[in-house]
Scaffold this active site. Sequence first.
Site, short mmCIF file in Angstrom:
data_model
loop_
_atom_site.label_atom_id
_atom_site.label_comp_id
_atom_site.label_asym_id
_atom_site.label_seq_id
_atom_site.Cartn_x
_atom_site.Cartn_y
_atom_site.Cartn_z
N GLY A 123 -2.88 6.83 7.04
CA GLY A 123 -2.01 6.38 6.82
C GLY A 123 -2.06 6.07 5.58
N MET A 124 -2.00 5.36 4.31
CA MET A 124 -1.93 4.99 3.06
C MET A 124 -3.15 3.58 3.15
SD MET A 124 0.04 4.05 0.70
CE MET A 124 1.97 2.17 0.30
N LEU A 125 -2.50 2.43 4.43
CA LEU A 125 -3.69 1.49 4.21
C LEU A 125 -4.91 2.26 5.18
CD1 LEU A 125 -4.87 -1.24 3.68
CD2 LEU A 125 -2.73 -1.94 5.79
N ASP A 170 -3.02 7.47 20.82
CA ASP A 170 -1.72 6.67 20.95
C ASP A 170 -1.50 5.04 21.03
OD1 ASP A 170 0.93 5.91 20.93
OD2 ASP A 170 1.36 7.44 22.81
N ALA A 218 1.52 1.58 13.08
CA ALA A 218 2.53 0.52 12.84
C ALA A 218 3.82 1.85 12.34
CB ALA A 218 2.89 0.09 11.42
N THR A 257 6.90 1.90 10.93
CA THR A 257 7.31 0.83 9.20
C THR A 257 8.63 1.43 8.63
OG1 THR A 257 6.16 3.24 8.03
CG2 THR A 257 5.29 1.06 8.57
N TYR A 273 12.45 -4.79 12.53
CA TYR A 273 11.05 -4.71 12.14
C TYR A 273 10.83 -5.79 12.42
CZ TYR A 273 7.04 -2.98 8.84
OH TYR A 273 6.43 -3.77 8.39
N LYS A 316 7.63 -6.83 14.52
CA LYS A 316 6.18 -7.44 14.30
C LYS A 316 5.49 -8.84 14.34
CE LYS A 316 3.65 -5.14 11.01
NZ LYS A 316 2.88 -4.70 11.73
N TRP A 341 4.47 -5.25 0.74
CA TRP A 341 4.68 -4.02 -1.20
C TRP A 341 4.11 -3.05 -0.86
CZ3 TRP A 341 8.72 -6.27 -5.32
CH2 TRP A 341 9.80 -7.47 -4.97
#
Length: 274
Positions: A7-9, A33, A57, A59, A122, A126, A147
């Site tokens: 993922g991006m992060l 998993d 996550a 998302t 959501y 979390k 964001w």
Amino acid sequence: MITGAAGMLGRAVAAEFASREAEVIALKRTDLDITDLKLVRRVTCCEKPEIVINCAAYTNVDGAETEPHLAFLINGLGPRNLAVACREAGAILVHVSTDYVFDGNKPGAYSIYDDPCPSNIYGNSKLWGEKALSVNTNTYYIVRTSWLFGPGGNNFVMTMLRLGRDEGKVRVVNDQTGSPTYTVDLARGIADLCASGCYGIYHITNQGSVTWHDFAKAIFARKGLSVDLTPCNTMFMGRPARRPQNSVLDPFPLQETIGYLLPTWEDALARYLG
């Protein structure tokens, strides 16, 4: 060991630790998993990581309203499984959480001392994950952020640029305020937090706040695009999940812990688009 490393992060965190000459075990969803407790235990025991950073996550904020079981499975049970495995392996756990654990009704920035009160599925999933850490391990960091934008994934900045170029006009909400956060800056903050030894809950975002509409305006200005940008309210968009009007997070005591705050979101945007 990084979960959700595709993922991006996850990519930004893997790159940050690798730049510090750490041995990085980057695990994609197909590699691990996190909802499978036996698998999480086996992989953690085999790899013997000193630190586990959970970037995995669910998302899809609107999707969570129609498939809450999946949201709680990934965002709640997954962190619990990692916490159990980390406790057994003697590893530190870093869990990335969200501004959505708050309802957005507070007039000022949310501090780590404010009681969470999610307003959608959501956010509740979390928060469940956050609570699972506190009852299953003592050596953990919870990092709430907001964001996100950065390389290697879909994000608001790229969406605005695509719509601006392809359609020439965009409608964006102007009644939600938050702090855009660059994954590269967040990854650096996470790495320095891990070195502090001061466990607990932290808010890490780029400094400053803006509405989604004004964020889009800044994106177009930075790229020199002439776009018909129209403000609207959240109700106009008709999204299934309620969004917090105020997502600004107070960074205290981050500076006292790692010695600095992240740069402004304007500075981060300039570096990303540069």
